[in-house]
Design a protein around this motif. Structure first.
Motif, mmCIF file in Angstrom:
data_model
loop_
_atom_site.group_PDB
_atom_site.id
_atom_site.type_symbol
_atom_site.label_atom_id
_atom_site.label_comp_id
_atom_site.label_asym_id
_atom_site.label_seq_id
_atom_site.Cartn_x
_atom_site.Cartn_y
_atom_site.Cartn_z
ATOM 1 N N TYR A 16 -16.926 -4.491 -6.127
ATOM 2 C CA TYR A 16 -16.439 -3.135 -5.804
ATOM 3 C C TYR A 16 -16.093 -3.000 -4.329
ATOM 4 N N GLU A 17 -16.882 -3.670 -3.467
ATOM 5 C CA GLU A 17 -16.552 -3.634 -2.045
ATOM 6 C C GLU A 17 -15.237 -4.356 -1.787
ATOM 7 N N LYS A 18 -15.041 -5.483 -2.472
ATOM 8 C CA LYS A 18 -13.783 -6.239 -2.336
ATOM 9 C C LYS A 18 -12.613 -5.386 -2.826
ATOM 10 N N ALA A 19 -12.791 -4.692 -3.969
ATOM 11 C CA ALA A 19 -11.723 -3.859 -4.517
ATOM 12 C C ALA A 19 -11.411 -2.690 -3.582
ATOM 13 N N LEU A 20 -12.458 -2.090 -2.996
ATOM 14 C CA LEU A 20 -12.269 -0.932 -2.128
ATOM 15 C C LEU A 20 -11.436 -1.280 -0.897
ATOM 16 N N TYR A 21 -11.800 -2.352 -0.221
ATOM 17 C CA TYR A 21 -11.077 -2.692 1.006
ATOM 18 C C TYR A 21 -9.735 -3.365 0.708
ATOM 19 N N SER A 22 -9.609 -3.959 -0.455
ATOM 20 C CA SER A 22 -8.290 -4.441 -0.886
ATOM 21 C C SER A 22 -7.347 -3.261 -1.106
ATOM 22 N N PHE A 23 -7.890 -2.202 -1.676
ATOM 23 C CA PHE A 23 -7.111 -0.979 -1.867
ATOM 24 C C PHE A 23 -6.636 -0.434 -0.523
ATOM 25 N N PHE A 24 -7.530 -0.357 0.455
ATOM 26 C CA PHE A 24 -7.147 0.124 1.783
ATOM 27 C C PHE A 24 -6.047 -0.740 2.390
ATOM 28 N N ALA A 25 -6.095 -2.042 2.094
ATOM 29 C CA ALA A 25 -5.113 -2.973 2.668
ATOM 30 C C ALA A 25 -3.791 -2.951 1.910
ATOM 31 N N GLY A 26 -3.743 -2.204 0.793
ATOM 32 C CA GLY A 26 -2.509 -2.132 0.008
ATOM 33 C C GLY A 26 -2.309 -3.346 -0.880
ATOM 34 N N GLU A 27 -3.388 -4.025 -1.226
ATOM 35 C CA GLU A 27 -3.323 -5.219 -2.067
ATOM 36 C C GLU A 27 -3.626 -4.824 -3.510
ATOM 37 N N VAL A 28 -3.110 -5.566 -4.477
ATOM 38 C CA VAL A 28 -3.231 -5.192 -5.886
ATOM 39 C C VAL A 28 -4.164 -6.104 -6.666
ATOM 40 N N GLU A 29 -3.989 -7.413 -6.513
ATOM 41 C CA GLU A 29 -4.680 -8.345 -7.408
ATOM 42 C C GLU A 29 -6.186 -8.191 -7.354
ATOM 43 N N HIS A 30 -6.771 -8.207 -6.158
ATOM 44 C CA HIS A 30 -8.217 -8.093 -6.054
ATOM 45 C C HIS A 30 -8.683 -6.664 -6.307
ATOM 46 N N ALA A 31 -7.877 -5.707 -5.890
ATOM 47 C CA ALA A 31 -8.239 -4.305 -6.108
ATOM 48 C C ALA A 31 -8.279 -3.951 -7.588
ATOM 49 N N SER A 32 -7.480 -4.627 -8.379
ATOM 50 C CA SER A 32 -7.389 -4.298 -9.809
ATOM 51 C C SER A 32 -8.487 -4.926 -10.648
ATOM 52 N N ASN A 33 -9.348 -5.768 -10.043
ATOM 53 C CA ASN A 33 -10.397 -6.440 -10.817
ATOM 54 C C ASN A 33 -11.415 -5.464 -11.402
ATOM 55 N N GLU A 76 3.755 -10.723 -4.040
ATOM 56 C CA GLU A 76 4.779 -9.698 -4.289
ATOM 57 C C GLU A 76 4.199 -8.564 -5.114
ATOM 58 N N ILE A 77 4.526 -7.326 -4.749
ATOM 59 C CA ILE A 77 4.075 -6.155 -5.513
ATOM 60 C C ILE A 77 5.294 -5.447 -6.100
ATOM 61 N N ALA A 78 5.007 -4.581 -7.108
ATOM 62 C CA ALA A 78 6.085 -3.773 -7.687
ATOM 63 C C ALA A 78 6.548 -2.759 -6.655
ATOM 64 N N LYS A 79 7.839 -2.783 -6.354
ATOM 65 C CA LYS A 79 8.365 -1.925 -5.281
ATOM 66 C C LYS A 79 9.046 -0.669 -5.813
ATOM 67 N N LYS A 80 9.071 -0.497 -7.148
ATOM 68 C CA LYS A 80 9.644 0.701 -7.750
ATOM 69 C C LYS A 80 8.709 1.179 -8.866
ATOM 70 N N PRO A 81 8.596 2.489 -9.053
ATOM 71 C CA PRO A 81 7.733 2.998 -10.129
ATOM 72 C C PRO A 81 8.087 2.414 -11.499
ATOM 73 N N VAL A 82 9.376 2.247 -11.760
ATOM 74 C CA VAL A 82 9.769 1.728 -13.068
ATOM 75 C C VAL A 82 9.227 0.326 -13.292
ATOM 76 N N GLU A 83 9.128 -0.470 -12.226
ATOM 77 C CA GLU A 83 8.573 -1.823 -12.346
ATOM 78 C C GLU A 83 7.080 -1.773 -12.646
ATOM 79 N N ILE A 84 6.416 -0.776 -12.083
ATOM 80 C CA ILE A 84 4.977 -0.624 -12.330
ATOM 81 C C ILE A 84 4.715 -0.410 -13.814
ATOM 82 N N PHE A 85 5.476 0.504 -14.423
ATOM 83 C CA PHE A 85 5.236 0.827 -15.829
ATOM 84 C C PHE A 85 5.699 -0.289 -16.756
ATOM 85 N N SER A 86 6.705 -1.021 -16.359
ATOM 86 C CA SER A 86 7.136 -2.177 -17.152
ATOM 87 C C SER A 86 6.040 -3.230 -17.176
#
Length: 800
Positions: free
Chosen positions: A272-289, A336-346
């Motif tokens: 949870y600590e890793k996910a929290l600070y990954s979120f602050f850093a704008g990262e997805v993979e570790h934050a989504s665990n 690489e992260i999804a740069k458009k909302p439509v990509e997120i939902f896809s």
């Protein structure tokens, strides 16, 4: 396009007939009972929308329409018993919240942007500049806030304090436990905390994450302070874009702060600590665990999108060099992260973990709303319903379709209120497709709630309200079909009060009552009016005047009451009364003919007829209909007098009782005279009924009327003469001159080509001549003083 999530069903679109407004009975709802569990919310939505004061701001926090909707759904949620119902209404409540936030933002985009001329803004100040100038980022931030606001409640850690168990073990000089109390001791000494503090640290990190997940950063900071970890509290501050003090006090180098958050997350062993600070850093993979729901992952991804856009903006706007070397995140943190909302939902729709949640109807709606593809949302639901209507194998069932349809239709109404046609940026073709989808769904919703209204007057008050959102040329069409379905489905006739209320509601909704009723009667009488006629009059069996009326004919007659409330409808009442009379007579249903003319027509209509029949009103444009009605009225009056005369004849007293006989004789003579005069007049009126038609009739209808009128004359003209002969012949013992009059009927027939033809075509001439012969014999008997029987025998011998 949202890959795999764009459509409510995954198959290719099928072409069906556009706007199938006549397919009332082909509804995708399985049963009417499926609707009954949600009748209360359907009615509540109807009440809210119909009674809403348009002068109140749609988004008002206390009295606004969207606030009232959310209150209604919240009541339904609180009363829900099953887990499924609770989840369903919670999703709907969240979706209305999203609608409120997005529509409020999109309807009030700031035209005059704030002036950010200060070249020495902090990084937080630059963030504010980005949010004020970039509408896309505004919407992304609104979505992030919405996801934080709608997150479910959680139970925060209750213990407080800092390393209390570890401190005891340090004093006890326990091995494998750190010997110094500071945040870096575990890393520096490669030793653990006491078991109790390890558990508390994990609970604390989970609580801190959950607070941030709900946008409650201040609560997270307070908790850190309460747990005597102010250094951890300090790490949260620059993550809050909305801190007003940050403009003056914020870190001038946000990039450095995010870099530190990334390194902190990289070195942390707590998920949870890793996910929290990954979120602050704008990262997805570790934050989504730690994501357990679709909403959790959407929140993570939208935060990453916002941070990415912010970094790009910051890079472009910064006007001074950073101190030190370039800050480069570890390679595993720069995916690489999804740069458009439509990509997120896809991505979510195709993910193994969240694909089921992603394809929930409400989450599909949420996705369409967020990517601002309202047209596609409506079009795809329309296509799905069309597939279901034609029972396509490609049509997949939408759970609780009626509730989804309720949501979408009220969304359409709100959208039309917020974004009128002038604000639509689409092409004419796009707007046309949008309106087609909207109209189809509104009509489908009307068909749906009509199912719940068949046996009860549940939705009468609200149906016209929804009708007014259909195109002008379709409102009355649907309401006509509703009246027809209502009439056909009820075992008992609809009361006068209900009929009047329905028309009043339609009028209040700016619909034309006369147009509605024309459509209704064309549906109601269609089968009866199209029923094949006998090829000739000999196939008609004329029923008894006193026969009990069946329910079908009674229903036909009862429906005329719709036209009795306003004089503006009397032209149509005259027209349909005539058509019914004509049909009843053509099929020999004299009981229905009698009921229509004696009970169905109100006095104010009869007075209207009388006024139109005055000499000065002969320029009445429906004069043909008027004359036809007067002929039917005369025929009815003749029938009524005839049967009364017949009863009077049967009651003839003996002559020795002079007083009784004289009274009877006086009444009998008057009845005889009135009956004969009425039938004589009817013959003339019958002959004067023109075959040409008034404005109501099409060319085909005029030909049909001509055919029916001719057949009607063929059937009843001979019958009228039979009645007249019986009246004159049977009364001749009281009124001797009537015997001669009965003989003269043959002259009346022979002098009129039409009457002669009707007798021949109906094959009733022989019967008529036999009646005349009977009158001749009686006259001969009277002249020669013999009995009729004797003369008849002599006549027979002479002929032999």
């Amino acid at each position: 396009m949202i890959n795999q999530q764009k459509d409510f069903s995954d198959e290719d679109e099928m072409m069906v007939e556009k706007d199938q407004y006549n397919q009332n009975d082909r509804n995708v709802l399985k049963t009417r009972e499926e609707l009954y569990g949600d009748l209360d919310i359907l009615l509540e939505f109807g009440r809210i929308f119909k009674n809403y004061d348009s002068g109140v701001d749609l988004f008002d926090e206390h009295y606004g329409l969207l606030h009232q909707i959310q209150d209604a759904i919240e009541v339904k949620l609180n009363n829900a018993e099953s887990k499924y119902d609770k989840e369903f209404y919670n999703l709907e409540l969240n979706t209305w919240d999203l609608v409120s936030r997005l529509f409020s933002l999109r309807s009030s985009m700031i035209e005059n942007k704030p002036n950010f001329e200060n070249k020495f803004l902090s990084d937080h100040g630059l963030a504010m500049k980005l949010f004020m100038e970039n509408d896309h980022i505004k919407e992304c931030y609104i979505v992030k806030e919405w996801l934080e606001h709608t997150a479910k409640e959680f139970e925060p850690v209750s213990r407080r304090g800092y390393l209390t168990f570890t401190l005891k073990e340090i004093r006890a000089e326990k091995e494998n436990v750190i010997s110094q109390i500071d945040p870096d001791a575990t890393t520096r000494q490669n030793k653990n905390l006491a078991v109790g503090d390890e558990e508390l640290a994990k609970a604390l990190n989970k609580t801190l994450y959950e607070y941030v997940r709900r946008g409650q950063v201040d609560n997270a900071i307070d908790l850190c302070v309460q747990c005597e970890q102010p250094w951890k509290a300090a790490t949260f501050r620059d993550g809050d874009h909305e801190d007003d003090n940050a403009v003056a006090m914020g870190n001038s180098n946000k990039e450095l702060w995010k870099y530190c958050c990334a390194l902190y997350a990289k070195n942390s062993n707590d998920i949870y600590e890793k996910a929290l600070y990954s979120f602050f850093a704008g990262e997805v993979e570790h934050a989504s665990n730690v994501c357990n729901t679709w909403e959790d992952l959407v929140w993570i991804k939208f935060n990453a999108l916002i941070e990415y856009e912010y970094d790009q903006f910051l890079e472009k706007e910064k006007i001074y060099a950073r101190n030190g070397d370039e800050l480069n995140l570890p390679s595993e943190w720069t995916k690489e992260i999804a740069k458009k909302p439509v990509e997120i939902f896809s991505d979510l729709a195709s993910s193994e973990k969240f694909s089921v949640e992603a394809n929930n109807p409400f989450r599909i709606i949420q996705a369409f709303l967020i990517i601002d593809d309202y047209n596609a949302l409506l079009h795809n639901l329309k296509v799905h319903l069309e597939k279901a209507q034609i029972k396509s194998e490609n049509a997949k069932e939408i759970p609780r379709l009626h509730a989804i349809l309720r949501f979408v239709v009220h969304l359409i109404i709100i959208s039309r209120s917020v974004f009128n046609d002038s604000t639509n940026d689409g092409s004419f073709e796009q707007v046309s497709v949008l309106r087609s989808s909207e109209n189809y769904l509104i009509k489908h919703y009307l068909d749906m709630i009509k199912l719940a209204d068949i046996q009860e007057n549940t939705f009468f008050e609200y149906l016209p309200f929804y009708c007014k959102f259909l195109p002008a040329d379709q409102r009355e069409v649907w309401f006509s079909q509703f009246l027809y379905t209502l009439s056909e489905s009820r075992k008992e006739n609809i009361s006068k009060e209900v009929k009047e209320e329905l028309l009043s509601l339609a009028k209040d909704a700016k619909m034309n009552s006369l147009t509605i009723l024309k459509g209704f009667f064309e549906l109601k009488y269609r089968n009866f009016f199209l029923q094949s006629l006998p090829s000739n009059s000999t196939q008609i069996l004329i029923g008894k005047f006193s026969k009990e009326l069946d329910n079908v004919d009674l229903d036909y007659i009862d429906c005329l009451e719709y036209l009795s409330f306003s004089e503006n409808c009397f032209d149509e009442l005259l027209y349909y009364s005539n058509r019914l009379c004509r049909r009843f007579l053509l099929f020999g249903r004299l009981n229905a003919f009698k009921t229509l003319l004696s009970k169905a027509l109100p006095q104010k209509f009869l007075k209207w007829i009388e006024s139109k029949n005055n000499q000065q009103e002969k320029n009445f444009e429906n004069i043909t209909d008027l004359n036809e009605y007067l002929a039917y009225q005369g025929l009815f009056k003749g029938f009524k007098l005839y049967f009364k005369w017949e009863e009077c004849l049967k009651q003839e007293p003996e002559k020795y009782n002079k007083e009784s006989y004289n009274l009877w004789e006086e009444e009998f003579k008057l009845l005889t005279q009135n009956t004969e005069q009425t039938f004589s007049l009817v013959c003339q009126m019958w002959a004067d009924v023109e075959e040409k038609s008034d404005k109501h009739y099409s060319e085909e209808g005029a030909l049909k009327r001509e055919e029916e009128t001719e057949l009607l004359k063929e059937i009843y003209s001979p019958e009228i003469f039979f009645f007249r002969h019986n009246v004159l012949y049977s009364s001749s013992h009281v009124i001797p001159e009537n015997l001669e009059r009965s003989l003269k009927l043959v002259e009346e027939v022979s002098e009129n080509v039409a009457f002669t033809l009707y007798f021949k075509l109906s094959k009733k001439l022989e019967k008529f001549l036999s009646l005349v012969r009977k009158s001749s014999l009686k006259m001969l008997a009277a002249l020669e003083g013999g009995s009729l029987k004797q003369i008849d025998m002599c006549w027979g011998r002479k002929n032999n």
